[in-house]
Design a protein around this motif. Structure first.
Motif, PDB file in Angstrom:
ATOM      1  N   PHE A 231     -62.935  72.659 -30.754  1.00 11.06           N
ATOM      2  CA  PHE A 231     -61.967  72.396 -29.695  1.00 11.06           C
ATOM      3  C   PHE A 231     -61.776  73.661 -28.873  1.00 11.06           C
ATOM      4  N   LEU A 232     -61.742  73.476 -27.560  1.00 15.49           N
ATOM      5  CA  LEU A 232     -61.439  74.577 -26.656  1.00 15.49           C
ATOM      6  C   LEU A 232     -59.955  74.505 -26.362  1.00 15.49           C
ATOM      7  N   LEU A 233     -59.239  75.571 -26.743  1.00 16.23           N
ATOM      8  CA  LEU A 233     -57.786  75.638 -26.641  1.00 16.23           C
ATOM      9  C   LEU A 233     -57.404  76.722 -25.648  1.00 16.23           C
ATOM     10  N   ALA A 234     -56.348  76.483 -24.903  1.00 16.56           N
ATOM     11  CA  ALA A 234     -55.912  77.459 -23.905  1.00 16.56           C
ATOM     12  C   ALA A 234     -54.511  77.965 -24.228  1.00 16.56           C
ATOM     13  N   LYS A 235     -54.323  79.242 -23.947  1.00 15.78           N
ATOM     14  CA  LYS A 235     -52.999  79.835 -23.884  1.00 15.78           C
ATOM     15  C   LYS A 235     -52.724  80.052 -22.407  1.00 15.78           C
ATOM     16  N   GLY A 236     -51.757  79.347 -21.891  1.00 15.13           N
ATOM     17  CA  GLY A 236     -51.487  79.424 -20.460  1.00 15.13           C
ATOM     18  C   GLY A 236     -52.466  78.603 -19.667  1.00 15.13           C
ATOM     19  N   LYS A 237     -52.819  79.106 -18.488  1.00 10.35           N
ATOM     20  CA  LYS A 237     -53.742  78.397 -17.597  1.00 10.35           C
ATOM     21  C   LYS A 237     -54.877  79.316 -17.191  1.00 10.35           C
ATOM     22  N   PRO A 238     -55.919  79.401 -18.019  1.00  9.51           N
ATOM     23  CA  PRO A 238     -57.052  80.264 -17.687  1.00  9.51           C
ATOM     24  C   PRO A 238     -57.695  79.826 -16.375  1.00  9.51           C
ATOM     25  N   PRO A 239     -58.228  80.771 -15.617  1.00  8.24           N
ATOM     26  CA  PRO A 239     -58.892  80.405 -14.377  1.00  8.24           C
ATOM     27  C   PRO A 239     -60.162  79.597 -14.660  1.00  8.24           C
ATOM     28  N   VAL A 240     -60.446  78.662 -13.799  1.00 10.65           N
ATOM     29  CA  VAL A 240     -61.656  77.862 -13.933  1.00 10.65           C
ATOM     30  C   VAL A 240     -62.843  78.748 -13.595  1.00 10.65           C
ATOM     31  N   PRO A 241     -63.892  78.731 -14.447  1.00  6.47           N
ATOM     32  CA  PRO A 241     -65.050  79.601 -14.159  1.00  6.47           C
ATOM     33  C   PRO A 241     -65.808  79.127 -12.943  1.00  6.47           C
TER      34      PRO A 241
END
Length: 146
Positions: free
Chosen positions: A136-146
């Motif tokens: 699973f790819l999990l985020a803390k906050g809102k990482p920028p889209v590559p």
């Protein structure tokens, strides 16, 4: 060790950009500065008492793979050391997925995606035999889209 990590942790790889340590995850994580890590990739124990019986040389059961009591504490520390707006990719057993998803949501991770890796060999099983691993790819906050 020069980087403030617990003396029990062993630096196994360092190319100046990526560092890989061998040691107890909570010892290593608790020694790290808050919000100091860009990305974490982890393949933790699955809590399934894994023992390979499909090899010519039989291996012992995987040490400490008999419970998942560590999941919330470990991922709380992972959350703490991750920078704002960063990502964590964690492998997870399909059979124990709730033991990971519930703490991840409680801690505050946001689900971005699920990866399924097709294996060229099939796993153990009685009714079916798994031919994949998932993460699973999990985020803390809102990482920028590559």
């Amino acid at each position: 060790m020069g980087d403030g990590l617990n003396y029990m942790a062993k630096l196994k790889y360092d190319d100046g950009l990526i560092k890989i340590y061998l040691g107890n995850n909570l010892d290593i994580l608790s020694s790290m500065e808050s919000e100091s890590v860009d990305c974490i990739i982890t393949d933790p124990p699955y809590g399934i008492e894994f023992q390979s019986n499909r090899r010519i040389e039989k291996l012992d059961k995987l040490e400490n793979d008999d419970n998942l009591d560590w999941v919330e504490a470990t991922f709380t520390e992972i959350w703490r050391v991750m920078k704002k707006n960063s990502l964590c990719l964690s492998f997870c057993p399909w059979s124990e997925v709730e033991h990971f998803i519930i703490p991840w949501k409680k801690i505050g991770f946001r689900f971005i995606s699920k990866f399924v890796f097709i294996k060229n060999n099939f796993g153990m099983g009685y009714f079916t035999r798994s031919g994949h691993e998932e993460a699973f790819l999990l985020a803390k906050g809102k990482p920028p889209v590559p």
